[in-house]
Scaffold this motif. Sequence first.
Motif, PDB file in Angstrom:
ATOM      1  N   HIS A 247       0.816  -1.205   0.000  1.00 49.12           N
ATOM      2  CA  HIS A 247       0.000   0.000   0.000  1.00 49.12           C
ATOM      3  C   HIS A 247       0.855   1.264   0.000  1.00 49.12           C
ATOM      4  O   HIS A 247       0.549   2.237  -0.712  1.00 49.12           O
ATOM      5  N   VAL A 248       1.922   1.262   0.792  1.00 52.37           N
ATOM      6  CA  VAL A 248       2.805   2.429   0.856  1.00 52.37           C
ATOM      7  C   VAL A 248       3.457   2.683  -0.498  1.00 52.37           C
ATOM      8  O   VAL A 248       3.515   3.821  -0.979  1.00 52.37           O
ATOM      9  N   ASN A 249       3.941   1.633  -1.153  1.00 48.96           N
ATOM     10  CA  ASN A 249       4.603   1.800  -2.448  1.00 48.96           C
ATOM     11  C   ASN A 249       3.621   2.201  -3.538  1.00 48.96           C
ATOM     12  O   ASN A 249       3.955   3.007  -4.421  1.00 48.96           O
ATOM     13  N   ILE A 250       2.410   1.646  -3.499  1.00 47.03           N
ATOM     14  CA  ILE A 250       1.376   2.041  -4.459  1.00 47.03           C
ATOM     15  C   ILE A 250       1.064   3.523  -4.299  1.00 47.03           C
ATOM     16  O   ILE A 250       1.000   4.275  -5.284  1.00 47.03           O
ATOM     17  N   SER A 251       0.871   3.963  -3.051  1.00 43.01           N
ATOM     18  CA  SER A 251       0.558   5.371  -2.792  1.00 43.01           C
ATOM     19  C   SER A 251       1.706   6.282  -3.204  1.00 43.01           C
ATOM     20  O   SER A 251       1.488   7.353  -3.784  1.00 43.01           O
ATOM     21  N   TYR A 286       3.575   5.161 -12.997  1.00 45.83           N
ATOM     22  CA  TYR A 286       2.276   4.506 -13.197  1.00 45.83           C
ATOM     23  C   TYR A 286       2.450   3.000 -13.398  1.00 45.83           C
ATOM     24  O   TYR A 286       1.666   2.196 -12.881  1.00 45.83           O
ATOM     25  N   LEU A 287       3.487   2.602 -14.149  1.00 47.81           N
ATOM     26  CA  LEU A 287       3.752   1.172 -14.311  1.00 47.81           C
ATOM     27  C   LEU A 287       4.115   0.539 -12.976  1.00 47.81           C
ATOM     28  O   LEU A 287       3.645  -0.567 -12.643  1.00 47.81           O
ATOM     29  N   ALA A 288       4.979   1.219 -12.190  1.00 46.83           N
ATOM     30  CA  ALA A 288       5.392   0.680 -10.891  1.00 46.83           C
ATOM     31  C   ALA A 288       4.187   0.502  -9.969  1.00 46.83           C
ATOM     32  O   ALA A 288       4.095  -0.486  -9.224  1.00 46.83           O
ATOM     33  N   MET A 289       3.237   1.434 -10.013  1.00 42.90           N
ATOM     34  CA  MET A 289       2.035   1.310  -9.197  1.00 42.90           C
ATOM     35  C   MET A 289       1.277   0.031  -9.531  1.00 42.90           C
ATOM     36  O   MET A 289       0.859  -0.718  -8.634  1.00 42.90           O
ATOM     37  N   MET A 293       0.640  -3.485  -7.341  1.00 43.50           N
ATOM     38  CA  MET A 293      -0.678  -4.095  -7.183  1.00 43.50           C
ATOM     39  C   MET A 293      -0.634  -5.560  -7.580  1.00 43.50           C
ATOM     40  O   MET A 293      -1.281  -6.408  -6.957  1.00 43.50           O
ATOM     41  N   LEU A 294       0.133  -5.870  -8.629  1.00 43.11           N
ATOM     42  CA  LEU A 294       0.313  -7.268  -9.020  1.00 43.11           C
ATOM     43  C   LEU A 294       1.014  -8.043  -7.918  1.00 43.11           C
ATOM     44  O   LEU A 294       0.676  -9.206  -7.641  1.00 43.11           O
TER      45      LEU A 294
END
Length: 501
Positions: A247-251, A286-289, A293-294
């Motif tokens: 969650h932290v990395n996605i955010s 955006y790709l890293a997000m 998630m994957l």
Amino acid sequence: MSIILTNHGVNDTTTSNNFLASSSNLLDGSLGNSWNNPNPESNKTLAEKYLQSVEDLIAISNISNDSDQKNIHIDTCSGDECTNTVFNATVTVRSSGNGIVKTAGFKYLQDYLPNTTHTFNINSIVVSTTQRGKENLEITLKFPLLTPRPRHFELQCVSWNYNQSNWTDEGCVWGGASKPDECTCNHLTSFAILMSRYPIKIPYMTEITYAGLSASVVSLVISLLIELIVWSKVVKTNTLHLRHTAHVNISLCLLVADCCFLASSQPKSISEIWCRIAALLKHFCYLAMFFWMLSLSTMLLHQAVFLFHKVGKKTYLRFSLILGYVCPFLIVFITFLTNNGGAQDAYFSLETCWLVYSGLLKGTIYTFILPVGIIVFINLFAMIVVIMKLLDHRSREKSHEKEIQAAKTVLRSVILLTPIFGLPWIFGFATFSLDLTARAVTLAVNYAFVVLNAFQGLFILLTTCLGDRMTREALLNSFRKKAPPTISESSTNLETTTKKS
């Protein structure tokens, strides 16, 4: 020719063919400048007077299919349904009466007739169709377009109105994006296709995007602060540690990408190098997000399928870092190098500070769309499998109850997160296949995509932080401890201390 047609008419084929040959010669490119001179005898332009005269000539003359000239082609047909073809333009006439249909195609005349619209340009040759004895007409015209129609550019089927000296779309309907070269009309005259100079704009799309991204940036900052405050109180198991790490990395990735998007929202006001950097960062973040998630979906899928098989925290973190950052880095790096080192109009567009779209499966945009499409599919698949497995394990012994409870907590979040990260991009994929000329349906899809994705950061705050019971309780407890004691609490504490003394 106009005077002779009006006063005397044409009685023989030789004369009409001579007139036709002369009319064809007038359309040669070498005489292009002559068409700009006004007609001294009327307020009509020379091109309009020419079109009307040749149309009258063809209507009253015994024209055959072998009367073709260099710049004028003529075709005739008869019957309830007949088709004429001139310069690859096809005219099909359906009617309830009998008669001869004559169709003429004019090369270069579209360049000489006045363009009476401010937002459209002529994008086909001019085709004139006349008839005798036909009623209840339905005409289908198929024009070869002079310039291919880009997506979201509207075409207009028009005919020349001699009374008002302008192009009008009255009585004609364009075939739409599925039939961009086709027109259907209910009358006969001179026809052409106009193409819009500008793409269709979606009302308030820019305002919604900026409002959503601004709200997302604020929400993501709050989400990261909440994670920082409650981390030590909430992260009690490996499952929760991996979940909150994701969650932290996605955010964080989404926050950087949204900030870059806002910073490059006015491409004309920034330099080329900053535009390239913004496109590069947005591409990577955006790709890293999505790859993070994957990673979260993979972790949930593993725990659901192999409930008693534990993966070490360090092992999974290494896997997540490679998947979350190395994979998108390789995609961006290879795309950047293979497109002339990130050159303008090869890797990014200076007009949007984003990747290039050159058509179906063409352009660097697909190095973003294809990975995202695969990840969205896997996320949805993982959610379905996890739900089925957890429902299957409900009746079993409650060993590993703590881990199962943590998995259920994660599941509740994923049920909310997966639509946020997955379903909006289904709308996004639809926007690449739908054309804005379809109007209502396409507009609804575009609005849904922009709203759900622009406010993505707000949805993360509502689901992963405020919507999670453990996080919410830990946050409330933190605020209670930091809040100053009230008067009643101070009195109670004083009484207790006095009694103990």
